[in-house]
Design a protein around this motif. Structure first.
Motif, mmCIF file in Angstrom:
data_model
loop_
_atom_site.group_PDB
_atom_site.id
_atom_site.type_symbol
_atom_site.label_atom_id
_atom_site.label_comp_id
_atom_site.label_asym_id
_atom_site.label_seq_id
_atom_site.Cartn_x
_atom_site.Cartn_y
_atom_site.Cartn_z
ATOM 1 N N LEU A 1 0.829 -1.205 0.000
ATOM 2 C CA LEU A 1 0.000 0.000 0.000
ATOM 3 C C LEU A 1 0.867 1.259 0.000
ATOM 4 O O LEU A 1 0.557 2.250 -0.692
ATOM 5 N N SER A 2 1.965 1.217 0.728
ATOM 6 C CA SER A 2 2.857 2.381 0.792
ATOM 7 C C SER A 2 3.511 2.656 -0.550
ATOM 8 O O SER A 2 3.890 3.805 -0.839
ATOM 9 N N ARG A 3 3.647 1.642 -1.401
ATOM 10 C CA ARG A 3 4.198 1.853 -2.746
ATOM 11 C C ARG A 3 3.299 2.762 -3.573
ATOM 12 O O ARG A 3 3.759 3.393 -4.532
ATOM 13 N N ARG A 4 2.025 2.820 -3.213
ATOM 14 C CA ARG A 4 1.098 3.724 -3.899
ATOM 15 C C ARG A 4 1.063 5.098 -3.252
ATOM 16 O O ARG A 4 0.233 5.939 -3.611
ATOM 17 N N GLY A 5 1.946 5.309 -2.261
ATOM 18 C CA GLY A 5 1.968 6.595 -1.582
ATOM 19 C C GLY A 5 0.906 6.716 -0.516
ATOM 20 O O GLY A 5 0.577 7.835 -0.078
ATOM 21 N N LYS A 6 0.369 5.584 -0.056
ATOM 22 C CA LYS A 6 -0.691 5.577 0.952
ATOM 23 C C LYS A 6 -0.114 5.224 2.323
ATOM 24 O O LYS A 6 0.863 4.493 2.436
ATOM 25 N N GLU A 7 -0.771 5.735 3.354
ATOM 26 C CA GLU A 7 -0.351 5.430 4.714
ATOM 27 C C GLU A 7 -0.668 3.973 5.054
ATOM 28 O O GLU A 7 -1.681 3.436 4.607
#
Length: 430
Positions: free
Chosen positions: A18-24
């Motif tokens: 999920l963080s790879r998409r820039g999400k927390e």
């Protein structure tokens, strides 16, 4: 939607993707809500077991003449019944909260998707055709002499407002020819099944493919609760909503022509000239419903189907893999195909082909029955433009333009135009 079991089993991996998409990271909040929901379910089940046990003992107490025990047990049955109802309602409310939370979380990118923040980090994987060398300054589609009589923005603005167009005469016929050519190619060459679907859908269908609840402002809702489709991806994919398919019936490969409607809420001020970005437009869509193991190969196949349309029309293009920060909400991996527009001296998106894995299928509860028996599985879904008709019209007009404002039309369209080969500078077919 995400599989809660996968999050429970490997929260760190889920958060990292999920963080790879820039999400927390969100696993902690998801799992906390899930734990509370499961505790409520367990409490309801425990209270229900106590209720059943006490109910059985009531009869024995009555038969033995023990009135005090009878009254105590009867009161206990009532208490447990109320407790069961309370815990079941709590579990139901928590389940709805968890579903809403999971519904709003982006799909996870496949490992091979390049990491990046925006379109500047997309990676080109293919380029086809060479832009034509011109000995004059190219014009944009709406400035071509031969196009002006058949592309009326002023009348459209009077009828509907900004970002609409009225096509007529030769230009309207070229647009219709493009639609027919695309459909025939996908049906005859690519083996897709032609489908005709409504443009008004129930909200559940928009939830199924991910337009709701997060992106409602991008689409149009009618006063009676229907939604105008932003693309026939919504209707084609949802044909399997709530269904259980036999594995032998997969893959299902569908294509449809439809009117599409988008509010363009997030694109104020972008591409306001001409018909590049409209509230109402036409598209030939492709959708595949397949076994999850076939999704990656199917993604490449569908990309090839879209590319083939441009190659038959002789339109230069490039294909890029979208980075993690530029992918759509429901996609695991996306190929954008960008066609060359000489009037803008740049490549512009004309098709987006995405594999969604089982993300949409979980939202739709669309499953398949394995051929050899065993546990039901969720299907995989893919969608792609094959192509956006209006943008393809723009590309045909701009790439075929001549110095006098006439347009040489692609050979592939000649049979659909009664043998006509060009749009004259006066706006007629010849």
């Amino acid at each position: 939607m995400h599989d809660i079991r996968a999050i429970r089993e490997n929260p760190e991996t889920w958060d990292a993707a999920l963080s790879r998409r820039g999400k927390e990271p969100m696993s902690s909040s998801v799992l906390a809500l899930d734990e509370e929901r499961r505790a409520a379910i367990l409490a309801a089940e425990t209270a229900q077991a106590d209720q059943k046990k006490a109910a059985k003992e009531v009869g024995a107490a009555k038969a033995s003449g023990n009135d005090a025990e009878f009254e105590r047990l009867r009161a206990l049955v009532g208490e447990k019944k109320a407790e069961v109802s309370e815990m079941q309602e709590k579990a139901k409310a928590l389940d709805a909260q968890l579903t809403d939370l999971l519904m709003g979380i982006d799909n996870l990118p496949l490992p091979e998707v390049p990491e990046g923040a925006d379109e500047n980090d997309n990676v080109e994987v293919k380029r086809w055709g060479e832009p034509r060398a011109l000995d004059f300054t190219p014009r944009e589609h709406y400035d071509l002499a031969g196009v002006k009589p058949g592309m009326d923005f002023e009348t459209a603005a009077k009828l509907s407002g900004a970002r609409f167009v009225v096509l007529q005469g030769a230009v309207a016929r070229i647009s219709r020819a493009l639609t027919q050519f695309m459909l025939d190619t996908h049906i005859d060459d690519h083996g897709l099944t032609e489908t005709w679907t409504p443009v008004l859908v129930r909200p559940e269908m928009m939830y199924g493919t991910g337009q709701l609840p997060k992106f409602g402002e991008d689409s149009y809702e009618t006063t009676n609760g229907w939604w105008l489709i932003p693309t026939s991806e919504v209707t084609l994919t949802n044909t399997v909503n709530g269904e259980t398919l036999d594995e032998g019936d997969l893959p299902r490969r569908l294509t449809a022509y439809s009117q599409c409607f988008r509010s363009e809420a997030g694109s104020a001020g972008r591409d306001t000239a001409g018909m590049l970005r409209q509230h109402q437009f036409e598209k030939v869509e492709m959708v595949t419903i397949c076994h999850p193991d076939e999704a990656i190969a199917e993604h490449d196949r569908m990309t090839g189907c879209a590319e083939a349309i441009l190659e038959k029309l002789g339109l230069p293009y490039r294909t890029v893999v979208l980075c993690t920060g530029d992918m759509g909400f429901g996609a695991q991996k996306t190929h954008d195909i960008e066609v060359w527009l000489p009037g803008q001296n740049s490549y512009r998106e004309i098709s987006s082909v995405s594999t969604c894995g089982q993300f949409q299928a979980r939202r739709m509860n669309a499953r398949f029955k394995p051929a050899g028996g065993g546990k039901l599985g969720f299907v995989a879904t893919l969608n792609g433009s094959g192509l956006a008709v209006g943008r393809c019209l723009i590309a045909v007009l701009e790439n075929g333009q001549q110095a006098d404002g006439s347009v040489d039309l692609p050979e592939a369209l000649h049979p659909y135009l009664g043998g006509k080969t060009r749009l004259t500078a006066e706006g007629t077919l010849a």
